[in-house]
Design an enzyme around this catalytic site. Structure first.
Site, PDB file in Angstrom:
ATOM      1  N   TYR A 247     -16.282 -31.808-138.481  1.00 25.04           N
ATOM      2  CA  TYR A 247     -16.950 -30.911-137.541  1.00 25.04           C
ATOM      3  C   TYR A 247     -18.473 -31.070-137.600  1.00 25.04           C
ATOM      4  O   TYR A 247     -19.157 -30.794-136.628  1.00 25.04           O
ATOM      5  CB  TYR A 247     -16.605 -29.455-137.862  1.00 25.04           C
ATOM      6  CG  TYR A 247     -15.385 -28.932-137.154  1.00 25.04           C
ATOM      7  CD1 TYR A 247     -14.137 -29.516-137.333  1.00 25.04           C
ATOM      8  CD2 TYR A 247     -15.474 -27.819-136.317  1.00 25.04           C
ATOM      9  CE1 TYR A 247     -13.022 -29.024-136.699  1.00 25.04           C
ATOM     10  CE2 TYR A 247     -14.350 -27.319-135.674  1.00 25.04           C
ATOM     11  CZ  TYR A 247     -13.134 -27.927-135.864  1.00 25.04           C
ATOM     12  OH  TYR A 247     -12.034 -27.425-135.236  1.00 25.04           O
TER      13      TYR A 247
ATOM     14  N   LYS B 126      -4.853 -35.790-146.381  1.00 23.83           N
ATOM     15  CA  LYS B 126      -4.236 -37.017-145.859  1.00 23.83           C
ATOM     16  C   LYS B 126      -4.682 -38.149-146.785  1.00 23.83           C
ATOM     17  O   LYS B 126      -5.295 -39.140-146.353  1.00 23.83           O
ATOM     18  CB  LYS B 126      -4.679 -37.228-144.394  1.00 23.83           C
ATOM     19  CG  LYS B 126      -3.927 -38.330-143.666  1.00 23.83           C
ATOM     20  CD  LYS B 126      -2.484 -37.995-143.332  1.00 23.83           C
ATOM     21  CE  LYS B 126      -1.787 -39.207-142.731  1.00 23.83           C
ATOM     22  NZ  LYS B 126      -0.334 -38.990-142.537  1.00 23.83           N
TER      23      LYS B 126
ATOM     24  N   ASP C 215       0.625 -34.022-142.248  1.00 26.59           N
ATOM     25  CA  ASP C 215       1.747 -34.148-141.296  1.00 26.59           C
ATOM     26  C   ASP C 215       2.978 -33.429-141.828  1.00 26.59           C
ATOM     27  O   ASP C 215       3.652 -32.685-141.108  1.00 26.59           O
ATOM     28  CB  ASP C 215       2.036 -35.624-140.962  1.00 26.59           C
ATOM     29  CG  ASP C 215       2.129 -36.527-142.180  1.00 26.59           C
ATOM     30  OD1 ASP C 215       1.822 -36.068-143.304  1.00 26.59           O
ATOM     31  OD2 ASP C 215       2.513 -37.701-142.019  1.00 26.59           O
TER      32      ASP C 215
ATOM     33  N   ASP D 245      -8.111 -25.922-139.013  1.00 25.34           N
ATOM     34  CA  ASP D 245      -8.155 -25.478-137.616  1.00 25.34           C
ATOM     35  C   ASP D 245      -6.765 -25.611-136.998  1.00 25.34           C
ATOM     36  O   ASP D 245      -6.241 -24.676-136.382  1.00 25.34           O
ATOM     37  CB  ASP D 245      -9.169 -26.338-136.839  1.00 25.34           C
ATOM     38  CG  ASP D 245      -9.187 -25.978-135.364  1.00 25.34           C
ATOM     39  OD1 ASP D 245      -9.250 -24.767-135.061  1.00 25.34           O
ATOM     40  OD2 ASP D 245      -9.127 -26.890-134.527  1.00 25.34           O
TER      41      ASP D 245
ATOM     42  N   ASP E 201      -3.641 -22.355-136.277  1.00 20.26           N
ATOM     43  CA  ASP E 201      -3.034 -21.993-134.991  1.00 20.26           C
ATOM     44  C   ASP E 201      -1.509 -22.064-135.108  1.00 20.26           C
ATOM     45  O   ASP E 201      -0.790 -21.203-134.600  1.00 20.26           O
ATOM     46  CB  ASP E 201      -3.486 -22.947-133.871  1.00 20.26           C
ATOM     47  CG  ASP E 201      -4.683 -22.406-133.095  1.00 20.26           C
ATOM     48  OD1 ASP E 201      -5.491 -21.677-133.710  1.00 20.26           O
ATOM     49  OD2 ASP E 201      -4.808 -22.706-131.895  1.00 20.26           O
TER      50      ASP E 201
HETATM   51  C1  IPM Z   1     -11.399 -21.800-134.473  1.00 20.04           C
HETATM   52  C2  IPM Z   1     -11.713 -22.377-133.121  1.00 20.04           C
HETATM   53  C3  IPM Z   1     -13.023 -23.120-133.174  1.00 20.04           C
HETATM   54  C4  IPM Z   1     -12.876 -24.243-134.186  1.00 20.04           C
HETATM   55  C5  IPM Z   1     -13.489 -23.658-131.807  1.00 20.04           C
HETATM   56  C6  IPM Z   1     -13.624 -22.551-130.789  1.00 20.04           C
HETATM   57  C7  IPM Z   1     -14.741 -24.459-131.897  1.00 20.04           C
HETATM   58  O1  IPM Z   1     -10.669 -23.177-132.680  1.00 20.04           O
HETATM   59  O2  IPM Z   1     -12.205 -21.009-134.987  1.00 20.04           O
HETATM   60  O3  IPM Z   1     -10.349 -22.127-135.020  1.00 20.04           O
HETATM   61  O4  IPM Z   1     -12.393 -25.341-133.852  1.00 20.04           O
HETATM   62  O5  IPM Z   1     -13.241 -24.046-135.352  1.00 20.04           O
HETATM   63 MG    MG Z   2      -8.983 -23.190-133.923  1.00 20.73          MG
END
Ligand code: IPM
Ligand code: MG
Length: 354
Positions: free
Chosen positions: A140, A190, A222, A246, A250
């Site tokens: 990042y 990884k 993975d 990240d 999710d």
């Molecule tokens: C998160 C989000 C952010 C990230 C985006 C909005 C840049 O997805 O906080 O997980 O990738 O860190």
């Molecule tokens: Mg995210």
């Protein structure tokens, strides 16, 4: 007095932070914490007012605060701006500027919502895991090139870099957190492919020597992605780099049934920031239908981690549990047979349960 900076941001960020502040006010009145609020802009809202997604003044105010409550940023309206003016830049500015090196994303399965999970109830029931994501390093923030031409062909690149101190810092936090939970850390990397992951694994193994009571295992990312939905109960604390964290967080949000309920804490050296993990959902903004629970639970994490007000944090979490147990549902988690409510009303109900 304890100063909280509230950054509503864009879209539903406005209404969900308003809800969380209402809950904080109620809990403050009950526990006598002495909270004070100050508001700042970020994201598209800040761009409209100041021409930048995050002002230095807003960042400075956060540095001096006892905690930051953040809503969400982003919206179609600002998608075509150059990268450095996009709402997301506010998030990176805050992460870097406040040194928010660790992002804690807990996933909890609410028994009342178990049928909202797309996964089988017997599979997710009872899972309780925490992702500890490194937040200010790796790909990042590494050097990148948006476009260059090599041998007549356009290319672009990003770089994954991790130093030993960066890995040590996040790993220690993961182990300390695991000691307070079920005593298990899974490090995700990884290492079969990436050099930065091989260093990651070596440092994690070294740090683990100081925590003989915490069990450590390693998974490739993975496989970790697969294990999360195959058998989420095997996990307690997952520690991983910025990009894997990240993606996996999710995925983990699905286990709990709704992303609308998922809080997060970004822990820094100066101050820490708390935000729901969902986005600004501009399509439903201002319609009084957004689920404020993720933000309210983030406020509970603020009480716990920044203000050390464990009893108050628990009270907020219990009030949410009760609201769900009593059958109140916002649109995102509504199913037949339950009572559908909007943002303002569910906030009132949660306050009533405090
Ligand atoms: C998160 C989000 C952010 C990230 C985006 C909005 C840049 O997805 O906080 O997980 O990738 O860190
Ligand atoms: Mg995210």
């Amino acid at each position: 007095m304890k100063k909280i900076i509230v950054i509503p941001g864009d879209g539903i960020g406005q209404e969900i932070t308003a809800s969380a502040v209402e809950v904080l006010k109620k809990v403050d009145a009950k526990f006598g914490i002495g909270l004070e609020y100050d508001y700042r802009d970020a994201g598209g809202t800040s761009y409209e007012k100041f021409g930048t997604p995050l002002t230095d003044e807003a960042l400075d105010a956060c540095k001096k605060a006892d905690g930051v409550l953040f809503g969400a940023v982003g919206g179609k309206k600002w998608d075509s701006l150059p990268v450095y003016l996009r709402p997301e830049r506010a998030i990176f500015g805050l992460r870097k500027g406040l040194g928010l090196f660790a992002n804690l994303r807990p996933t909890k399965v609410y028994p009342e919502l178990i049928n909202s999970s797309p996964l089988k109830p017997e599979l997710v029931g009872g899972s309780d895991l925490l992702i500890v994501r490194e937040l200010v390093g790796g790909i990042y923030f590494g050097p990148r090139c948006e476009s260059e031409t090599k041998d007549g062909v356009e290319q672009a690149w990003d770089t994954e870099i991790y130093s030993v101190p960066e890995i040590e810092r996040i790993t220690k936090l993961a182990f300390e957190t695991a000691k307070l939970r079920r005593g298990k850390v899974t490090s995700v990397d990884k290492a079969n492919v990436l050099a930065a992951s091989r260093l990651w694994r070596k440092v994690v193994v070294d740090v683990a020597k100081n925590y003989p009571d915490v069990e450590l295992n390693h998974l490739y990312v993975d496989n970790a992605a697969m294990q999360l939905v195959l058998n989420p109960k095997q996990f307690d604390v997952i520690v991983t780099n910025n990009i894997f964290g990240d993606i996996l967080s999710d995925e983990a949000a699905v286990i709990g049934g709704s992303i609308g309920l998922m809080p997060s804490a970004s822990i820094g050296e100066l101050t820490s920031l708390y935000e729901p993990i969902h986005g600004s959902a501009p399509d439903i903004a201002g319609k009084d239908i957004a689920n404020p629970m993720g933000t309210i639970l983030s406020a509970a994490m603020l009480l716990r981690y920044s203000l050390k007000e464990e009893a108050a944090a628990k009270a907020v979490e219990t009030a949410i549990d009760k609201t769900l147990a009593d059958g109140w549902r916002t649109a995102d988690i509504f199913t037949d047979g339950f009572k559908r409510v909007g943002t303002a009303q569910v906030t009132e109900i949660i306050c009533g349960n405090l």
